[in-house]
Design a protein around this motif. Structure first.
Motif, PDB file in Angstrom:
ATOM      1  N   TYR A  36      53.396  56.221  73.064  1.00  0.00           N
ATOM      2  CA  TYR A  36      54.291  56.334  71.918  1.00  0.00           C
ATOM      3  C   TYR A  36      55.699  56.665  72.386  1.00  0.00           C
ATOM      4  O   TYR A  36      55.887  57.367  73.387  1.00  0.00           O
ATOM      5  CB  TYR A  36      53.799  57.427  70.960  1.00  0.00           C
ATOM      6  N   ALA A  43      60.760  58.188  63.137  1.00  0.00           N
ATOM      7  CA  ALA A  43      59.304  58.174  63.190  1.00  0.00           C
ATOM      8  C   ALA A  43      58.842  57.777  64.578  1.00  0.00           C
ATOM      9  O   ALA A  43      59.425  56.883  65.197  1.00  0.00           O
ATOM     10  CB  ALA A  43      58.762  57.181  62.165  1.00  0.00           C
ATOM     11  N   PRO A  44      57.802  58.431  65.087  1.00  0.00           N
ATOM     12  CA  PRO A  44      57.223  57.978  66.358  1.00  0.00           C
ATOM     13  C   PRO A  44      56.828  56.506  66.254  1.00  0.00           C
ATOM     14  O   PRO A  44      56.445  56.032  65.185  1.00  0.00           O
ATOM     15  CB  PRO A  44      55.994  58.878  66.524  1.00  0.00           C
ATOM     16  N   ARG A  46      54.472  53.468  67.948  1.00  0.00           N
ATOM     17  CA  ARG A  46      53.397  53.112  68.870  1.00  0.00           C
ATOM     18  C   ARG A  46      53.835  51.912  69.695  1.00  0.00           C
ATOM     19  O   ARG A  46      54.252  50.895  69.158  1.00  0.00           O
ATOM     20  CB  ARG A  46      52.114  52.787  68.113  1.00  0.00           C
ATOM     21  N   PHE A  49      48.306  50.391  72.754  1.00  0.00           N
ATOM     22  CA  PHE A  49      47.021  51.020  72.472  1.00  0.00           C
ATOM     23  C   PHE A  49      45.953  50.371  73.340  1.00  0.00           C
ATOM     24  O   PHE A  49      46.189  49.328  73.967  1.00  0.00           O
ATOM     25  CB  PHE A  49      46.674  50.944  70.979  1.00  0.00           C
ATOM     26  N   HIS A  55      51.580  46.716  71.121  1.00  0.00           N
ATOM     27  CA  HIS A  55      51.656  46.722  69.658  1.00  0.00           C
ATOM     28  C   HIS A  55      52.575  45.589  69.209  1.00  0.00           C
ATOM     29  O   HIS A  55      53.559  45.261  69.889  1.00  0.00           O
ATOM     30  CB  HIS A  55      52.195  48.069  69.177  1.00  0.00           C
ATOM     31  N   VAL A  91      42.472  59.006  72.466  1.00  0.00           N
ATOM     32  CA  VAL A  91      41.694  58.965  71.225  1.00  0.00           C
ATOM     33  C   VAL A  91      40.203  58.857  71.540  1.00  0.00           C
ATOM     34  O   VAL A  91      39.402  58.468  70.705  1.00  0.00           O
ATOM     35  CB  VAL A  91      42.151  57.816  70.298  1.00  0.00           C
ATOM     36  N   TYR A  94      37.837  63.909  69.715  1.00  0.00           N
ATOM     37  CA  TYR A  94      38.631  64.918  69.009  1.00  0.00           C
ATOM     38  C   TYR A  94      38.359  66.295  69.616  1.00  0.00           C
ATOM     39  O   TYR A  94      37.233  66.577  70.022  1.00  0.00           O
ATOM     40  CB  TYR A  94      38.277  64.905  67.518  1.00  0.00           C
ATOM     41  N   LEU A  96      42.253  65.075  69.310  1.00  0.00           N
ATOM     42  CA  LEU A  96      43.156  64.182  70.013  1.00  0.00           C
ATOM     43  C   LEU A  96      44.152  65.037  70.788  1.00  0.00           C
ATOM     44  O   LEU A  96      44.573  66.098  70.321  1.00  0.00           O
ATOM     45  CB  LEU A  96      43.920  63.299  69.041  1.00  0.00           C
ATOM     46  N   PHE A  98      47.782  64.873  73.284  1.00  0.00           N
ATOM     47  CA  PHE A  98      48.936  64.174  73.818  1.00  0.00           C
ATOM     48  C   PHE A  98      49.273  64.701  75.207  1.00  0.00           C
ATOM     49  O   PHE A  98      48.995  65.866  75.533  1.00  0.00           O
ATOM     50  CB  PHE A  98      50.166  64.404  72.930  1.00  0.00           C
TER      51      PHE A  98
ATOM     52  N   TYR B  33      41.673  55.925  58.306  1.00  0.00           N
ATOM     53  CA  TYR B  33      41.849  57.233  58.909  1.00  0.00           C
ATOM     54  C   TYR B  33      43.325  57.625  58.740  1.00  0.00           C
ATOM     55  O   TYR B  33      44.225  56.793  58.873  1.00  0.00           O
ATOM     56  CB  TYR B  33      41.549  57.206  60.398  1.00  0.00           C
ATOM     57  N   SER B  35      46.050  61.025  59.787  1.00  0.00           N
ATOM     58  CA  SER B  35      46.218  62.267  60.528  1.00  0.00           C
ATOM     59  C   SER B  35      47.554  62.932  60.229  1.00  0.00           C
ATOM     60  O   SER B  35      48.491  62.291  59.748  1.00  0.00           O
ATOM     61  CB  SER B  35      46.160  62.010  62.051  1.00  0.00           C
ATOM     62  N   VAL B  37      50.291  65.178  62.501  1.00  0.00           N
ATOM     63  CA  VAL B  37      50.715  65.516  63.856  1.00  0.00           C
ATOM     64  C   VAL B  37      52.003  66.317  63.724  1.00  0.00           C
ATOM     65  O   VAL B  37      52.817  66.028  62.845  1.00  0.00           O
ATOM     66  CB  VAL B  37      50.957  64.242  64.692  1.00  0.00           C
ATOM     67  N   TRP B  47      48.451  67.097  67.841  1.00  0.00           N
ATOM     68  CA  TRP B  47      47.615  66.625  66.746  1.00  0.00           C
ATOM     69  C   TRP B  47      47.107  67.820  65.944  1.00  0.00           C
ATOM     70  O   TRP B  47      46.713  68.846  66.515  1.00  0.00           O
ATOM     71  CB  TRP B  47      46.441  65.827  67.310  1.00  0.00           C
ATOM     72  N   VAL B  50      42.653  65.273  60.949  1.00  0.00           N
ATOM     73  CA  VAL B  50      42.327  63.901  60.590  1.00  0.00           C
ATOM     74  C   VAL B  50      41.394  63.910  59.392  1.00  0.00           C
ATOM     75  O   VAL B  50      40.565  64.818  59.242  1.00  0.00           O
ATOM     76  CB  VAL B  50      41.669  63.138  61.769  1.00  0.00           C
ATOM     77  N   TYR B  52      38.793  61.046  57.817  1.00  0.00           N
ATOM     78  CA  TYR B  52      38.203  59.735  58.049  1.00  0.00           C
ATOM     79  C   TYR B  52      38.060  58.986  56.724  1.00  0.00           C
ATOM     80  O   TYR B  52      38.173  59.568  55.644  1.00  0.00           O
ATOM     81  CB  TYR B  52      36.842  59.891  58.714  1.00  0.00           C
ATOM     82  N   TYR B  98      46.100  55.095  60.626  1.00  0.00           N
ATOM     83  CA  TYR B  98      45.516  54.466  61.799  1.00  0.00           C
ATOM     84  C   TYR B  98      45.389  52.948  61.653  1.00  0.00           C
ATOM     85  O   TYR B  98      45.184  52.434  60.556  1.00  0.00           O
ATOM     86  CB  TYR B  98      44.109  55.017  62.047  1.00  0.00           C
ATOM     87  N   SER B  99      45.563  52.304  62.773  1.00  0.00           N
ATOM     88  CA  SER B  99      45.157  50.910  62.901  1.00  0.00           C
ATOM     89  C   SER B  99      44.621  50.725  64.307  1.00  0.00           C
ATOM     90  O   SER B  99      45.115  51.350  65.251  1.00  0.00           O
ATOM     91  CB  SER B  99      46.336  49.967  62.626  1.00  0.00           C
ATOM     92  N   TYR B 100      43.577  49.910  64.442  1.00  0.00           N
ATOM     93  CA  TYR B 100      42.912  49.688  65.736  1.00  0.00           C
ATOM     94  C   TYR B 100      42.457  50.995  66.369  1.00  0.00           C
ATOM     95  O   TYR B 100      42.403  51.121  67.594  1.00  0.00           O
ATOM     96  CB  TYR B 100      43.835  48.932  66.696  1.00  0.00           C
ATOM     97  N   GLY B 101      42.171  51.997  65.541  1.00  0.00           N
ATOM     98  CA  GLY B 101      41.645  53.254  66.057  1.00  0.00           C
ATOM     99  C   GLY B 101      42.682  54.232  66.564  1.00  0.00           C
ATOM    100  O   GLY B 101      42.319  55.271  67.129  1.00  0.00           O
ATOM    101  N   TYR B 102      43.951  53.909  66.368  1.00  0.00           N
ATOM    102  CA  TYR B 102      45.038  54.759  66.843  1.00  0.00           C
ATOM    103  C   TYR B 102      46.009  55.034  65.701  1.00  0.00           C
ATOM    104  O   TYR B 102      46.214  54.177  64.841  1.00  0.00           O
ATOM    105  CB  TYR B 102      45.824  54.054  67.954  1.00  0.00           C
ATOM    106  N   PRO B 103      46.660  56.214  65.700  1.00  0.00           N
ATOM    107  CA  PRO B 103      47.769  56.398  64.760  1.00  0.00           C
ATOM    108  C   PRO B 103      48.799  55.303  64.998  1.00  0.00           C
ATOM    109  O   PRO B 103      49.380  55.213  66.081  1.00  0.00           O
ATOM    110  CB  PRO B 103      48.312  57.776  65.137  1.00  0.00           C
ATOM    111  N   GLY B 104      48.979  54.443  63.979  1.00  0.00           N
ATOM    112  CA  GLY B 104      49.840  53.291  64.195  1.00  0.00           C
ATOM    113  C   GLY B 104      51.061  53.274  63.303  1.00  0.00           C
ATOM    114  O   GLY B 104      52.082  52.694  63.662  1.00  0.00           O
ATOM    115  N   TRP B 106      53.696  55.678  61.104  1.00  0.00           N
ATOM    116  CA  TRP B 106      54.148  57.062  61.052  1.00  0.00           C
ATOM    117  C   TRP B 106      55.276  57.216  60.036  1.00  0.00           C
ATOM    118  O   TRP B 106      56.094  56.318  59.855  1.00  0.00           O
ATOM    119  CB  TRP B 106      54.694  57.492  62.414  1.00  0.00           C
TER     120      TRP B 106
END
Lengths: 107, 116
Positions: A36, A43-44, A46, A49, A55, A91, A94, A96, A98, B33, B35, B37, B47, B50, B52, B98-104, B106
């Motif tokens: 990230y 905003a952070p 991505r 992944f 991405h 990921v 849990y 999670l 960083f 999902y 989250s 952060v 983090w 979360v 689900y 989330y997308s694809y299992g990751y925070p995507g 924000w």
């Protein structure tokens, strides 16, 4: 909890430089790692992944590699917009966690 | 286009409570999902929690028993109820989808300051 050790914590580089940031997990995390970018007040974002999947919309100068415990983010040719702080995120399980972050600034 | 907008931050005394909101558009909070952060001043990302898609939740040890994550399907909003706040909870709080299992996706964050 899985610990993510990121290095270096900061670096100075010039436009056009190749930059490499590493992240090491305290146990194997397969390829369950993201990268990230964070800029102040924004905003952070991505970048990557699954360790190496770019991405959508992220420039191809960014790339990621690694699996298991050792991972790398590479910027092939640093651009002015890339001066920021970068974080890895596991990921695999849990909580999670960083990495500590790498601040990339202008030399 | 996905947009997440946090609100509800502010100044609160130690021991106080605050509820953060994250309004989503272009993304369904209840089926993905989500989250929270945070980033304390001068520190890295941490983090927090979360929820689900099935509604189950998890928390960082640092906030367990004090924070509660929830969502409202009708308003497509994510919440973080924060009780018994401590000075070390001071941070910018981000929500992430989330997308694809990751925070995507924000938001831009909301600042929480815990101080007397």
């Amino acid at each position: 909890a899985i610990q993510m050790t990121q290095s270096p914590s900061s670096l100075s580089a010039s436009v056009g430089d190749r930059v490499t940031i590493t992240c090491r997990a305290s146990q194997g995390i397969s390829s369950d790692l993201g990268w990230y970018q964070l800029k102040p007040g924004k905003a952070p974002k991505r970048l990557i992944f699954a360790a190496s999947t770019l991405h959508s919309g992220v420039p191809s100068r960014f790339s990621g590699s690694g699996s298991g415990t050792d991972f790398t983010l590479t910027i092939s040719s640093l651009q002015p917009d890339d001066f920021a702080t970068y974080y890895c995120l596991q990921v695999y399980s849990y909580p999670l966690t960083f990495g500590g972050g790498t601040k990339v600034d202008i030399k | 286009e996905v947009e997440l907008v946090e609100s509800g931050g502010g100044l609160v005394q130690p021991g106080g409570s605050l509820r953060l909101s994250c309004a989503a558009s272009g993304f369904t909070v209840s089926t993905n999902y989500m989250s929270w952060v945070r980033q304390a001043p001068g520190k890295g990302l941490e983090w927090v929690s979360v929820v689900y898609s099935d509604g189950s939740t998890q928390y960082a040890d640092s906030v367990k028993g004090r924070f509660s994550i929830s969502r409202d399907h009708s308003t497509n909003t994510l919440y973080l109820q924060m009780n018994s706040l401590k000075t070390e909870d001071s941070a910018v709080y981000y929500c992430a989808g989330y997308s694809y299992g990751y925070p995507g996706y924000w938001g831009q964050g909301t600042l929480v300051t815990v101080s007397s």
